[in-house]
Design an enzyme around this catalytic site. Structure first.
Site: not given
Ligand code: NAG
Ligand code: NAG
Ligand code: NAG
Length: 272
Positions: A69, A115, A214
């Site tokens: 992502h 992911d 992230s």
């Protein structure tokens, strides 16, 4: 990169508490860390620079693993490495240019599954740091709930408003995906936890309920077991551990895409 993928995408209510899905989790209640402790850690800096960053880890001179992502077209980001600070202008910063960003073929942005992504650098780099590559958890690695773990990242929303330009780290505990599944059952979220994920938090959620930037790493005894994926907010009332991509699950995929070989020395406990 105009889409604010890190904006809250899902909002719903549990027991009167507003919960939002956070695709840009950051460390809360952590402490300053040094790049020497996490030499594989790199920042993915979007251009223009005030856009948010992601993190990743070097697994070789030319490959970085991160979250899918975090995807940005390679013309629109640069890699900053071997630094504890990220600043608007960081004269000492070292930069490397990316050649490509591969997302996992099964990555699903709605369910935030698979992911994981790989960044290939244009040129091999040397960080100048001791053992600069992340040691990865081997296939079949198993971490029981409660295993001590450490997350690291810069936890930045934007450069201009960044209050945490210094690398942060926080000590957490692993949650086995089944326990994590259980914990998320009553969240009201449409997102569920899968066997290719691993979670981390603290039993009392007293600190560091959020994870790092992230794409950043979760380590157990110096072995990277997870990649920061998502978590539910607000962190201060969270009963939900942060969700990570389980690195051990993706070793065959990483090997296939990068052609890298890993030594079978890094797993802690083999499953069953
Ligand atoms: C790079 O970012 C600019 C500015 O956001 C955007 O207009 C452009 O389409 C991006 N390029 C690619 C290849 O994604
Ligand atoms: C992605 O996930 C959503 C939500 O779980 C699901 O409805 C959709 O079918 C998935 N897409 C693909 C291509 O699998
Ligand atoms: C930075 O934060 C302030 C106060 O929250 C806000 O007014 C401003 O628009 C923010 N700047 C950027 C570039 O996001």
């Amino acid at each position: 990169m105009k889409i604010l993928i890190f904006a809250s995408l899902i909002i719903y209510t549990v027991a009167g508490t507003q919960l939002t899905l956070d695709r840009n989790p950051r460390i809360v209640g952590g402490e300053d860390g040094q790049i020497e402790e996490f030499p594989a850690l790199v920042a993915i800096i979007n251009i223009p620079r005030q856009m948010r960053t992601c993190a990743g880890t070097l697994i070789s001179e030319q490959w970085i693993i991160t979250a899918a992502h975090c995807y940005t077209h390679p013309v629109n980001f640069t890699i900053e490495y071997a630094t504890s600070y990220l600043q608007q202008t960081n004269p000492g910063a070292k930069h490397a240019d990316p050649e490509l960003f591969l997302r996992h073929e099964k990555y699903n942005g709605s369910s935030i599954t698979f992911d994981i992504g790989l960044i290939k650098l244009l040129m091999p780099l040397l960080t100048g740091l001791h053992s600069p590559f992340s040691r990865l958890a081997m296939p079949g690695s198993y971490y029981r709930t409660g295993t001590p773990a450490t997350v690291a990242g810069w936890g930045i929303w934007s450069y201009e408003n960044s209050t945490l330009a210094h690398l942060q780290k926080a000590d957490l505990q692993v949650w086995h995906y089944r326990d994590c599944q259980e914990a998320h059952k009553d969240s009201g979220s449409s997102l569920s936890i899968h066997s290719h994920q691993i979670c981390a938090g603290l039993p009392d959620f007293s600190k560091a309920e959020c994870n790092g930037d992230s794409g950043g790493p979760l380590y157990v005894h110096g072995v990277q077991v997870g990649i920061v994926s998502w978590s539910l907010k607000p962190c201060t009332v969270a009963e939900f551990p942060g969700v990570y991509t389980d690195v051990s699950f993706f070793i065959p995929w990483i090997q296939e895409k990068t052609g890298l070989e890993f030594e079978l020395q890094n797993f802690l406990i083999r499953k069953n």
